[in-house]
Write a protein that holds these residues in place. Structure first.
Motif, PDB file in Angstrom:
ATOM      1  N   LEU A   1      48.086  52.423  43.003  1.00 59.67           N
ATOM      2  CA  LEU A   1      46.696  52.202  42.609  1.00 59.67           C
ATOM      3  C   LEU A   1      46.723  51.956  41.103  1.00 59.67           C
ATOM      4  CD1 LEU A   1      43.528  52.521  42.952  1.00 59.67           C
ATOM      5  CD2 LEU A   1      43.908  54.959  42.492  1.00 59.67           C
ATOM      6  N   HIS A   2      46.172  50.817  40.654  1.00 58.95           N
ATOM      7  CA  HIS A   2      46.279  50.522  39.228  1.00 58.95           C
ATOM      8  C   HIS A   2      45.148  49.615  38.759  1.00 58.95           C
ATOM      9  CE1 HIS A   2      47.596  46.335  39.823  1.00 58.95           C
ATOM     10  NE2 HIS A   2      48.397  46.767  40.792  1.00 58.95           N
ATOM     11  N   GLY A   3      44.929  49.641  37.460  1.00 60.36           N
ATOM     12  CA  GLY A   3      43.977  48.732  36.851  1.00 60.36           C
ATOM     13  C   GLY A   3      44.566  47.344  36.719  1.00 60.36           C
ATOM     14  N   TYR A   4      43.678  46.335  36.742  1.00 54.80           N
ATOM     15  CA  TYR A   4      44.133  44.951  36.668  1.00 54.80           C
ATOM     16  C   TYR A   4      43.015  44.107  36.091  1.00 54.80           C
ATOM     17  CZ  TYR A   4      47.386  41.234  38.107  1.00 54.80           C
ATOM     18  OH  TYR A   4      48.307  40.209  38.123  1.00 54.80           O
ATOM     19  N   LEU A   5      43.388  42.986  35.471  1.00 53.55           N
ATOM     20  CA  LEU A   5      42.372  42.139  34.847  1.00 53.55           C
ATOM     21  C   LEU A   5      41.583  41.325  35.863  1.00 53.55           C
ATOM     22  CD1 LEU A   5      44.332  40.853  31.699  1.00 53.55           C
ATOM     23  CD2 LEU A   5      42.646  42.704  31.842  1.00 53.55           C
ATOM     24  N   SER A   6      42.198  41.013  36.996  1.00 54.26           N
ATOM     25  CA  SER A   6      41.526  40.244  38.042  1.00 54.26           C
ATOM     26  C   SER A   6      41.366  41.107  39.286  1.00 54.26           C
ATOM     27  CB  SER A   6      42.331  38.986  38.377  1.00 54.26           C
ATOM     28  OG  SER A   6      41.758  38.305  39.483  1.00 54.26           O
ATOM     29  N   VAL A   7      40.121  41.410  39.619  1.00 56.08           N
ATOM     30  CA  VAL A   7      39.822  42.200  40.816  1.00 56.08           C
ATOM     31  C   VAL A   7      38.710  41.468  41.574  1.00 56.08           C
ATOM     32  CG1 VAL A   7      39.192  44.459  41.737  1.00 56.08           C
ATOM     33  CG2 VAL A   7      40.414  44.313  39.564  1.00 56.08           C
ATOM     34  N   PRO A   8      39.075  40.472  42.377  1.00 54.07           N
ATOM     35  CA  PRO A   8      38.044  39.739  43.126  1.00 54.07           C
ATOM     36  C   PRO A   8      37.434  40.598  44.219  1.00 54.07           C
ATOM     37  CG  PRO A   8      40.232  39.005  43.762  1.00 54.07           C
ATOM     38  CD  PRO A   8      40.418  39.948  42.608  1.00 54.07           C
ATOM     39  N   ALA A   9      36.407  40.076  44.849  1.00 49.23           N
ATOM     40  CA  ALA A   9      35.685  40.840  45.875  1.00 49.23           C
ATOM     41  C   ALA A   9      36.381  40.822  47.221  1.00 49.23           C
ATOM     42  CB  ALA A   9      34.271  40.298  46.006  1.00 49.23           C
ATOM     43  N   TYR A  10      37.566  40.222  47.288  1.00 48.28           N
ATOM     44  CA  TYR A  10      38.303  40.084  48.547  1.00 48.28           C
ATOM     45  C   TYR A  10      39.744  40.534  48.334  1.00 48.28           C
ATOM     46  CZ  TYR A  10      39.477  35.862  45.938  1.00 48.28           C
ATOM     47  OH  TYR A  10      39.863  35.002  44.946  1.00 48.28           O
ATOM     48  N   PRO A  11      40.533  40.749  49.392  1.00 48.92           N
ATOM     49  CA  PRO A  11      41.940  41.126  49.230  1.00 48.92           C
ATOM     50  C   PRO A  11      42.725  40.014  48.535  1.00 48.92           C
ATOM     51  CG  PRO A  11      41.180  41.621  51.451  1.00 48.92           C
ATOM     52  CD  PRO A  11      40.108  40.797  50.805  1.00 48.92           C
ATOM     53  N   ALA A  12      43.418  40.360  47.451  1.00 50.41           N
ATOM     54  CA  ALA A  12      44.104  39.319  46.681  1.00 50.41           C
ATOM     55  C   ALA A  12      45.420  39.774  46.081  1.00 50.41           C
ATOM     56  CB  ALA A  12      43.190  38.824  45.557  1.00 50.41           C
ATOM     57  N   SER A  13      45.731  41.065  46.113  1.00 44.95           N
ATOM     58  CA  SER A  13      46.930  41.550  45.439  1.00 44.95           C
ATOM     59  C   SER A  13      48.168  41.287  46.287  1.00 44.95           C
ATOM     60  CB  SER A  13      46.802  43.047  45.152  1.00 44.95           C
ATOM     61  OG  SER A  13      47.084  43.809  46.317  1.00 44.95           O
ATOM     62  N   HIS A  14      49.338  41.580  45.704  1.00 45.40           N
ATOM     63  CA  HIS A  14      50.592  41.484  46.455  1.00 45.40           C
ATOM     64  C   HIS A  14      50.795  42.691  47.361  1.00 45.40           C
ATOM     65  CE1 HIS A  14      52.582  38.452  43.471  1.00 45.40           C
ATOM     66  NE2 HIS A  14      51.721  37.879  44.303  1.00 45.40           N
ATOM     67  N   GLY A  15      49.930  43.695  47.241  1.00 42.99           N
ATOM     68  CA  GLY A  15      50.049  44.874  48.091  1.00 42.99           C
ATOM     69  C   GLY A  15      49.531  46.139  47.444  1.00 42.99           C
ATOM     70  N   CYS A  16      49.497  46.149  46.104  1.00 38.22           N
ATOM     71  CA  CYS A  16      48.931  47.308  45.412  1.00 38.22           C
ATOM     72  C   CYS A  16      47.409  47.330  45.573  1.00 38.22           C
ATOM     73  CB  CYS A  16      49.294  47.275  43.937  1.00 38.22           C
ATOM     74  SG  CYS A  16      51.025  47.660  43.589  1.00 38.22           S
ATOM     75  N   VAL A  17      46.805  48.430  45.188  1.00 38.84           N
ATOM     76  CA  VAL A  17      45.351  48.564  45.212  1.00 38.84           C
ATOM     77  C   VAL A  17      44.853  48.379  43.784  1.00 38.84           C
ATOM     78  CG1 VAL A  17      43.406  50.075  45.731  1.00 38.84           C
ATOM     79  CG2 VAL A  17      45.450  50.133  47.183  1.00 38.84           C
ATOM     80  N   ARG A  18      44.229  47.229  43.537  1.00 38.29           N
ATOM     81  CA  ARG A  18      43.717  46.928  42.204  1.00 38.29           C
ATOM     82  C   ARG A  18      42.321  47.512  42.007  1.00 38.29           C
ATOM     83  NH1 ARG A  18      44.369  40.373  41.726  1.00 38.29           N
ATOM     84  NH2 ARG A  18      46.623  40.163  42.168  1.00 38.29           N
ATOM     85  N   ILE A  19      42.055  47.957  40.796  1.00 34.38           N
ATOM     86  CA  ILE A  19      40.713  48.345  40.379  1.00 34.38           C
ATOM     87  C   ILE A  19      40.492  47.799  38.969  1.00 34.38           C
ATOM     88  CG2 ILE A  19      40.621  50.414  41.826  1.00 34.38           C
ATOM     89  CD1 ILE A  19      41.252  52.089  39.377  1.00 34.38           C
ATOM     90  N   PRO A  20      39.246  47.602  38.530  1.00 38.05           N
ATOM     91  CA  PRO A  20      39.011  47.139  37.160  1.00 38.05           C
ATOM     92  C   PRO A  20      39.585  48.117  36.140  1.00 38.05           C
ATOM     93  CG  PRO A  20      37.029  46.877  38.491  1.00 38.05           C
ATOM     94  CD  PRO A  20      37.993  47.669  39.316  1.00 38.05           C
ATOM     95  N   THR A  21      39.973  47.598  34.993  1.00 35.13           N
ATOM     96  CA  THR A  21      40.629  48.441  33.990  1.00 35.13           C
ATOM     97  C   THR A  21      39.721  49.565  33.502  1.00 35.13           C
ATOM     98  OG1 THR A  21      39.977  46.829  32.296  1.00 35.13           O
ATOM     99  CG2 THR A  21      42.193  46.632  33.208  1.00 35.13           C
ATOM    100  N   TRP A  22      38.413  49.294  33.364  1.00 29.12           N
ATOM    101  CA  TRP A  22      37.520  50.355  32.884  1.00 29.12           C
ATOM    102  C   TRP A  22      37.376  51.466  33.929  1.00 29.12           C
ATOM    103  CZ3 TRP A  22      35.924  45.315  33.732  1.00 29.12           C
ATOM    104  CH2 TRP A  22      35.126  45.093  34.868  1.00 29.12           C
ATOM    105  N   GLU A  23      37.468  51.100  35.212  1.00 30.88           N
ATOM    106  CA  GLU A  23      37.448  52.130  36.257  1.00 30.88           C
ATOM    107  C   GLU A  23      38.724  52.962  36.176  1.00 30.88           C
ATOM    108  OE1 GLU A  23      34.846  52.683  37.777  1.00 30.88           O
ATOM    109  OE2 GLU A  23      33.887  50.937  38.693  1.00 30.88           O
ATOM    110  N   SER A  24      39.829  52.309  35.871  1.00 34.99           N
ATOM    111  CA  SER A  24      41.087  53.022  35.729  1.00 34.99           C
ATOM    112  C   SER A  24      41.032  54.017  34.587  1.00 34.99           C
ATOM    113  CB  SER A  24      42.219  52.013  35.510  1.00 34.99           C
ATOM    114  OG  SER A  24      43.466  52.654  35.409  1.00 34.99           O
ATOM    115  N   ASP A  25      40.404  53.613  33.479  1.00 35.06           N
ATOM    116  CA  ASP A  25      40.244  54.545  32.359  1.00 35.06           C
ATOM    117  C   ASP A  25      39.395  55.742  32.765  1.00 35.06           C
ATOM    118  OD1 ASP A  25      41.776  53.202  30.457  1.00 35.06           O
ATOM    119  OD2 ASP A  25      40.105  51.905  29.865  1.00 35.06           O
ATOM    120  N   TYR A  26      38.310  55.483  33.486  1.00 38.65           N
ATOM    121  CA  TYR A  26      37.439  56.577  33.913  1.00 38.65           C
ATOM    122  C   TYR A  26      38.190  57.549  34.816  1.00 38.65           C
ATOM    123  CZ  TYR A  26      33.715  59.133  36.237  1.00 38.65           C
ATOM    124  OH  TYR A  26      32.932  60.139  36.740  1.00 38.65           O
ATOM    125  N   LEU A  27      39.006  57.030  35.731  1.00 41.89           N
ATOM    126  CA  LEU A  27      39.679  57.877  36.715  1.00 41.89           C
ATOM    127  C   LEU A  27      40.807  58.705  36.109  1.00 41.89           C
ATOM    128  CD1 LEU A  27      39.806  55.488  39.802  1.00 41.89           C
ATOM    129  CD2 LEU A  27      38.356  57.502  39.483  1.00 41.89           C
TER     130      LEU A  27
END
Length: 490
Positions: free
Chosen positions: A443-469
């Motif tokens: 589970l990690h922050g990323y610059l691109s978090v579209p509204a659909y499945p798009a990663s290579h397999g990790c769970v992306r979240i917006p970077t500001w959400e990652s900071d909050y968590l």
């Protein structure tokens, strides 16, 4: 007297019971001298509520009999205030302009205005801090409260009961004042994380909890003791509590985007039309700004969808909170707020989620809806947008083969954490604040978090959400990943 600010959990207000007022009086007695003169406010003089529309500078002041006085004073960018500036027993408007560093007040029903210099960039609060019957405006700046017994004097001219700045709780969003103990002198309270607490040396006393609502204060029933009220900006509704802990009064008034004040508005006429009442907000999109956006942010925060500042700026964080709302509700995954969404928000609720009594703290990743639920003490406290594996084929440089971009399902725990940006020297891919739940997926922050499945397999979240968590996740925290939790029949 009142002023407003902003974020919290489910809005509610705890009434200040009469016994609490007595306790508060005892707490304050040791640190405050007797007032110099009897205050104008006396039992039998009831407060009421009012609203300011920053879009057109129009005020609607509702007296205790239900009459409305409408007038135009101030405009966008000003913080509305109401106070008895001249000691005549009637509260009239004032506007603090934090960008310009000035205060403008209006005495009586006629458009007679007085302008005072004030420090810029502060949080204003209206209070009679010396009991002389005249309200003044004190300021919170940079984590400290400067109590002013004269209008426009500024911190360098402090000469009242509290000559030194008072430290404010961390995260103070708003200041509110009132005579909470009935001694004729107003106390000032800070609203932080929804909790309302009297501030000053030896004065700490909890008055209640307003969540993401805006706090006001007044003597709603004329008994001489001021208590809290809260303005729900989404439903355009005031909830007012009496000092005796009685059932709160509710007043529906105004429309979303207006800002609340409170005071004694008798003597202003009361013969004008009240504002049109409406709940919710119209269509809004990224780039919009103003009180309507702030009302939307508060409502999204109330439902654990938004964790940013209540600043009235429809930015990326607000847009992602909106798309998360759409995801949970099973709507089209757009980032703009539609007018019809305001009606749908009334029926907002969580989807079926697994019951895990042995894991009160955990993460539930709903891959079907592309959202993640953070549980604390068995309760969902945050709903975060995600983008999981895109179920497409890509060439893995590290494995030297074509592989599927899929996210594993199942039950895991967070077992490794990397703070900040970490980049793979072989691929050049960079991830932010990674929390691994397998050796290869995180589970990690990323610059691109579209509204659909798009990663290579990790769970992306917006970077500001990652900071909050960062303050809410820990190694060993369970994380469960599933497509959609089934609804059990009958």
């Amino acid at each position: 007297m009142s002023v407003h600010g902003s974020k919290g959990r489910r809005a509610r207000v705890i009434a200040v019971a009469r016994t609490c007022a007595v306790v508060l009086a005892l707490v304050l007695a040791g640190s405050s001298p007797a007032p110099a003169a009897a205050a104008t406010t006396t039992p039998g003089t009831s407060y009421s509520v009012g609203l300011f529309n920053p879009a057109d500078g129009r005020w609607y002041l509702r007296d205790a009999a239900g009459g409305t006085t409408a007038l135009v004073f101030g405009g966008e960018g000003g913080v509305p205030l109401a106070g008895d500036w001249d000691g005549d027993g009637v509260d009239t408007p004032g506007v603090y302009r934090p960008d310009e560093g000035r205060l403008v007040v209006r005495n009586g029903p006629e458009p007679i205005s007085l302008v005072y210099p004030m420090p810029a960039g502060g949080q204003p609060v209206v209070a009679d801090t010396n009991g002389d019957g005249r309200d003044t405006v004190s300021l919170g700046r940079f984590g400290r409260l400067y109590v002013m017994d004269g209008l426009g004097g500024g911190p360098e001219a402090l000469n009242g009961r509290d000559p030194l700045p008072i430290g404010l709780p961390r995260g103070t969003e708003q200041l509110v004042a009132g005579d909470f103990d009935g001694d004729g002198v107003d106390e000032i309270a800070a609203v932080h994380h929804g909790t309302v607490e009297v501030v000053g040396p030896g004065r700490s006393a909890l008055l209640g909890y307003v969540g993401s609502d805006l706090a006001v204060a007044g003597d709603w029933n004329g008994d001489g003791i001021e208590t809290l009220g809260a303005y729900d900006a989404w439903h355009s509704r005031f909830v007012l509590f009496g000092a005796d802990g009685s059932t709160p009064a509710e007043v529906e008034y105004g429309s979303a985007g207006m800002l609340p004040v409170a005071g004694r508005f008798e003597g202003l006429g009361g013969g004008d039309e009240p504002p049109a009442h409406r709940a919710g907000v119209p269509a809004l999109a990224e780039g919009d700004r103003g009180p309507l956006v702030a009302a939307l942010q508060r409502e999204l925060a109330r439902h654990n969808l938004y964790r940013g500042s209540i600043d009235g700026e429809f930015d990326s964080a607000t847009a992602f909170a909106v798309v998360t709302f759409h995801k949970v509700m099973g709507l089209e995954r757009t980032f703009a707020w539609e007018e019809a969404d305001s009606v749908l928000m009334e029926n907002f609720g969580l989807p079926p989620l697994p019951e895990r009594p042995d894991e009160p703290d955990r993460l539930e990743v709903d891959i079907g809806r592309q959202v993640m639920f953070l549980f604390k003490d068995g309760v969902v406290t945050e709903i975060v947008p995600i983008s999981s594996g895109g179920t497409y084929k890509y060439y893995s440089v590290r494995q030297g083969a074509w592989v599927w971009a899929g996210t594993p399902r199942g039950d895991y725990t967070l077992f490794r954490h990397s703070l900040g940006w970490q980049c793979d020297p072989l691929t050049g891919w960079c991830i932010y604040n990674a929390w691994n739940f397998t050796p290869y997926y995180a589970l990690h922050g990323y610059l691109s978090v579209p509204a659909y499945p798009a990663s290579h397999g990790c769970v992306r979240i917006p970077t500001w959400e990652s900071d909050y968590l960062e303050d809410h996740l820990y190694l060993g925290l369970p994380i469960h990943l599933w497509d959609e939790y089934p609804v059990e029949e009958g």
